[in-house]
Every structure is written in C-alpha cells, then in structure tokens.
Write a protein that holds these residues in place. Structure first.
Motif, PDB file in Angstrom:
ATOM      1  N   GLN A  65     -15.780 -33.748  17.807  1.00 37.76           N
ATOM      2  CA  GLN A  65     -14.649 -33.562  18.570  1.00 37.76           C
ATOM      3  C   GLN A  65     -13.576 -33.453  17.977  1.00 37.76           C
ATOM      4  O   GLN A  65     -12.708 -32.843  17.507  1.00 37.76           O
ATOM      5  N   ASP A  66     -12.963 -34.243  16.381  1.00 35.54           N
ATOM      6  CA  ASP A  66     -12.748 -33.768  15.284  1.00 35.54           C
ATOM      7  C   ASP A  66     -12.933 -32.929  14.608  1.00 35.54           C
ATOM      8  O   ASP A  66     -13.792 -32.929  13.425  1.00 35.54           O
ATOM      9  N   THR A  67     -12.418 -31.676  14.838  1.00 36.47           N
ATOM     10  CA  THR A  67     -13.077 -30.824  14.361  1.00 36.47           C
ATOM     11  C   THR A  67     -12.445 -30.756  12.949  1.00 36.47           C
ATOM     12  O   THR A  67     -12.530 -29.277  11.294  1.00 36.47           O
ATOM     13  N   PRO A 100     -14.927 -22.161  20.370  1.00 37.92           N
ATOM     14  CA  PRO A 100     -13.498 -22.974  20.020  1.00 37.92           C
ATOM     15  C   PRO A 100     -13.852 -24.181  19.378  1.00 37.92           C
ATOM     16  O   PRO A 100     -14.820 -24.715  19.258  1.00 37.92           O
ATOM     17  N   ILE A 101     -12.482 -24.375  18.618  1.00 34.71           N
ATOM     18  CA  ILE A 101     -12.558 -25.549  17.973  1.00 34.71           C
ATOM     19  C   ILE A 101     -10.819 -26.354  18.594  1.00 34.71           C
ATOM     20  O   ILE A 101     -10.315 -25.049  18.429  1.00 34.71           O
ATOM     21  N   ARG A 102     -11.158 -27.459  18.244  1.00 34.49           N
ATOM     22  CA  ARG A 102      -9.972 -28.349  18.128  1.00 34.49           C
ATOM     23  C   ARG A 102      -8.850 -27.957  17.679  1.00 34.49           C
ATOM     24  O   ARG A 102      -9.204 -28.569  15.988  1.00 34.49           O
ATOM     25  N   PRO A 103      -7.042 -27.874  18.220  1.00 33.06           N
ATOM     26  CA  PRO A 103      -6.555 -27.127  18.005  1.00 33.06           C
ATOM     27  C   PRO A 103      -6.033 -28.502  16.756  1.00 33.06           C
ATOM     28  O   PRO A 103      -5.161 -29.055  17.899  1.00 33.06           O
ATOM     29  N   ASN A 104      -5.828 -29.080  15.653  1.00 34.34           N
ATOM     30  CA  ASN A 104      -5.419 -30.683  15.350  1.00 34.34           C
ATOM     31  C   ASN A 104      -4.060 -30.024  14.500  1.00 34.34           C
ATOM     32  O   ASN A 104      -3.659 -31.242  14.494  1.00 34.34           O
ATOM     33  N   ILE A 105      -3.842 -29.419  13.920  1.00 39.57           N
ATOM     34  CA  ILE A 105      -2.451 -29.088  12.825  1.00 39.57           C
ATOM     35  C   ILE A 105      -1.156 -29.088  14.074  1.00 39.57           C
ATOM     36  O   ILE A 105      -0.644 -28.472  14.960  1.00 39.57           O
ATOM     37  N   VAL A 130     -13.220 -18.242 -11.697  1.00 41.97           N
ATOM     38  CA  VAL A 130     -14.585 -18.277 -13.130  1.00 41.97           C
ATOM     39  C   VAL A 130     -15.110 -16.620 -13.695  1.00 41.97           C
ATOM     40  O   VAL A 130     -14.535 -15.337 -12.902  1.00 41.97           O
ATOM     41  N   ASP A 131     -15.504 -16.679 -14.502  1.00 44.73           N
ATOM     42  CA  ASP A 131     -15.913 -15.229 -15.084  1.00 44.73           C
ATOM     43  C   ASP A 131     -17.271 -14.957 -13.880  1.00 44.73           C
ATOM     44  O   ASP A 131     -18.183 -14.766 -15.209  1.00 44.73           O
ATOM     45  N   GLU A 132     -17.174 -14.089 -12.878  1.00 44.78           N
ATOM     46  CA  GLU A 132     -18.296 -14.271 -12.354  1.00 44.78           C
ATOM     47  C   GLU A 132     -18.193 -12.417 -11.808  1.00 44.78           C
ATOM     48  O   GLU A 132     -16.015 -12.268 -11.835  1.00 44.78           O
ATOM     49  N   ASP A 133     -18.817 -12.806 -10.785  1.00 47.42           N
ATOM     50  CA  ASP A 133     -18.575 -10.536 -10.456  1.00 47.42           C
ATOM     51  C   ASP A 133     -18.320 -11.061  -8.720  1.00 47.42           C
ATOM     52  O   ASP A 133     -19.059 -10.150  -7.975  1.00 47.42           O
ATOM     53  N   TYR A 134     -18.521 -12.319  -8.118  1.00 46.78           N
ATOM     54  CA  TYR A 134     -18.022 -12.345  -6.638  1.00 46.78           C
ATOM     55  C   TYR A 134     -17.188 -13.565  -6.462  1.00 46.78           C
ATOM     56  O   TYR A 134     -16.247 -14.297  -7.092  1.00 46.78           O
ATOM     57  N   LEU A 135     -16.654 -13.560  -5.136  1.00 47.18           N
ATOM     58  CA  LEU A 135     -15.277 -13.881  -4.661  1.00 47.18           C
ATOM     59  C   LEU A 135     -16.545 -15.550  -3.565  1.00 47.18           C
ATOM     60  O   LEU A 135     -17.066 -14.939  -2.539  1.00 47.18           O
ATOM     61  N   GLU A 136     -15.742 -16.887  -4.164  1.00 42.32           N
ATOM     62  CA  GLU A 136     -17.115 -17.595  -3.540  1.00 42.32           C
ATOM     63  C   GLU A 136     -15.904 -18.622  -2.329  1.00 42.32           C
ATOM     64  O   GLU A 136     -14.785 -19.648  -3.178  1.00 42.32           O
ATOM     65  N   ILE A 137     -16.365 -18.703  -1.399  1.00 47.63           N
ATOM     66  CA  ILE A 137     -15.887 -19.665  -0.457  1.00 47.63           C
ATOM     67  C   ILE A 137     -16.185 -20.748   0.306  1.00 47.63           C
ATOM     68  O   ILE A 137     -17.047 -20.400   0.722  1.00 47.63           O
ATOM     69  N   THR A 138     -15.320 -21.306   0.226  1.00 47.58           N
ATOM     70  CA  THR A 138     -16.517 -23.170   1.416  1.00 47.58           C
ATOM     71  C   THR A 138     -15.083 -23.566   2.033  1.00 47.58           C
ATOM     72  O   THR A 138     -14.434 -23.702   1.545  1.00 47.58           O
ATOM     73  N   ILE A 139     -15.932 -24.107   2.904  1.00 48.43           N
ATOM     74  CA  ILE A 139     -14.869 -24.565   4.207  1.00 48.43           C
ATOM     75  C   ILE A 139     -15.589 -26.260   4.087  1.00 48.43           C
ATOM     76  O   ILE A 139     -16.505 -25.947   4.462  1.00 48.43           O
ATOM     77  N   LEU A 140     -14.304 -26.566   4.418  1.00 48.67           N
ATOM     78  CA  LEU A 140     -14.522 -28.017   4.465  1.00 48.67           C
ATOM     79  C   LEU A 140     -13.502 -28.846   5.418  1.00 48.67           C
ATOM     80  O   LEU A 140     -12.923 -28.959   5.419  1.00 48.67           O
ATOM     81  N   PRO A 141     -14.185 -29.265   6.461  1.00 45.32           N
ATOM     82  CA  PRO A 141     -13.534 -29.682   7.628  1.00 45.32           C
ATOM     83  C   PRO A 141     -13.069 -30.434   7.485  1.00 45.32           C
ATOM     84  O   PRO A 141     -14.502 -31.860   8.065  1.00 45.32           O
TER      85      PRO A 141
END
Length: 280
Positions: A65-67, A100-105, A130-141
């Motif tokens: 429940q805590d997203t 949906p996810i719980r609005p926590n903010i 970084v010296d690479e040819d991409y955009l890396e995105i990580t989400i940590l809830p």
C-alpha cells in the motif's frame, strides 16, 4: 533527440514495473530465507510475503500500500534530451493516476497532499554523467516505514572500520521490526553527510547476493550481515534467522578529518526498475 514524451512514458512504465513486480534476486533471497528457517512464525511471515509478491504480479497491482516516494537515478550520456525533469515529473503524475498508486507527497509543515506524487524538490533526481550513448533511468520507490529508520553518523577517523560496523549494526537492531524485515541495508561510507546517505540509497540498487568487488568492502558487508542476522529479530520483527537479506556498501573519498557513515534501510520490498533509452 530523446523527447519529453518518451521520458514520460518510460518513467510511467518503470514506476509500474517497480511497484508491481519484485526483482528475481530479491524473491530468490526470500525463498532462500524460507529454506533455512525453523521458527514457525517466521516461516508463516515469509510465506505470506512470497504469496503477496505472487498476487501482486498476477493481478497487476502494487505489492504494498505504501507505493513510496519516487527516487530517480539518471545516467546521462552523450545524447540530446528534451526537458528531462519535466518528462520525469509527468511520468510520475501519470503513474499516480493510471496504475494507480497512492499519493504520498505532502508539504512537510502543513501536511497538505499534492495528490500527484510530485512537489518541491520531489522527485529527487541524482544525475551521473557518463561517456555512453544512452540515457539510463532508474526508479526506486522508497517507502517510509523503512526510510524513517535511516541513520547518519559523522564518525571520527579514529573509529575506523570497527566503528563503522558497530554503528550500522546498532542502527538496524534499534529499528527492530519497524521497517518490515527481512530488510536490505544500504550503507554509504565517506564523502559528506548528504553524499554518504545518497550512496547508501544507491547501494540498494545492487543485486542481492553479489558482493562489492573491493575485497575489504565485501568482507565488511558479510560481517555486518552476519551480526544483524545473529540478532534473531527475524521477519516482521517476530523472531527468526533472517533479519536482513543483504548488506550493500558504497564508498567515496572524504575529508581527512571525517568518516561519514549513512545507513539506508529498505523493507523486504526492495523495489526498483531500470532501462536505457538510445537516441535512435
């Protein structure tokens, strides 16, 4: 160019993945904990956690429940990006309404909810070039049942490795069952007060069971994990062999006069999802 819309849609999918599907490494560590457990109540708790994971994936709903508060890690390579922060924020808003996810903010003082999981300085975005040819995105809830048990110590250099170990173990044992163990413990050593805590959170992205490539750090991870699990706090703080699934450590160089130590506690739901976007 990587467009804002691409970033929005990517962040939405990442948040959905992280909230609903737990990584196989974390799941396996829970299964391994179940195999060695002898305490009947601990066995019951771990089985309930594993059933919860299964049902979340099967039904496509968040595993807790805590997203969480969405923490974002970005690796920005040699690519052209349109409105990175705006795209990330729109992805989180979309996830809030559509999953949906719980609005926590909320505002920290008035407690008024933004209802979109976005606010002042939220989400926090850590950008690494970084010296690479991409955009890396990580989400940590990051859930706050565990976040509320984080700890910081501006230790003195004379306290050394033993002082670091003692502080980390004491911090975890003090939390007892509050962070919903079995936990994953991220530790940051060095840097500044804010950097060591950030490293502790970043350490949570590491694969469960894999040791740090630095032999000294790897040894420290193993020793801390062993001491924590010897406490008998166990799953949900109700007794058992596994209080922590793993301890992950990252370090940074620091000032000659300091030894900052940050402890970031994560519940059993060590949720995160990562992808790379190429400009083609």
């Amino acid at each position: 160019m990587i467009t804002k819309d691409t970033i929005r849609d990517t962040v939405y999918e990442l948040y959905k993945q992280a909230a609903i599907v737990l990584g196989e490494d974390v799941k396996k560590s829970l299964e391994d904990a179940l195999e060695i457990e002898e305490n009947e109540l601990a066995i019951l708790n771990i089985k309930a956690i594993l059933k919860n994971i299964e049902l979340a994936k099967e039904k496509g709903i968040p595993m807790c429940q805590d997203t969480g508060l969405p923490v974002v890690f970005v690796k920005l390579g040699n690519v052209e990006v349109e409105n990175l922060r705006e795209g990330i924020e729109e992805g989180i808003k979309k996830a809030t309404t559509d999953i949906p996810i719980r609005p926590n903010i909320v505002d920290p003082l008035t407690r008024e909810n933004t209802n979109i999981n976005v606010g002042d300085y939220i989400p926090p975005i850590d950008i690494e070039l970084v010296d690479e040819d991409y955009l890396e995105i990580t989400i940590l809830p990051k859930g706050f049942g565990s976040e509320n048990n984080n700890a910081l110590k501006m230790a003195l250099p004379a306290e050394g490795i033993e002082g670091v170990k003692e502080f980390v173990v004491e911090s975890v044992l003090k939390a007892k069952g509050k962070p919903c163990p079995p936990t994953v413990i991220g530790v940051g050593i060095g840097g500044t007060s804010d950097l060591c805590l950030k490293l502790g959170k970043k350490a949570l992205l590491g694969k469960i069971g894999e040791r740090n490539p630095d032999p000294q750090i790897a040894k420290l991870e193993e020793e801390i994990l062993e001491e924590i699990n010897a406490s008998g706090i166990g799953p949900m703080g109700l007794g058992g062999k596994t209080t922590a699934l793993d301890v992950k450590i990252l370090k940074a160089h620091t000032h000659t006069a300091g030894l900052p130590v940050g402890v970031c506690v994560q519940c059993w739901a060590d949720r995160h999802a990562t992808t790379r976007i190429f400009d083609d």
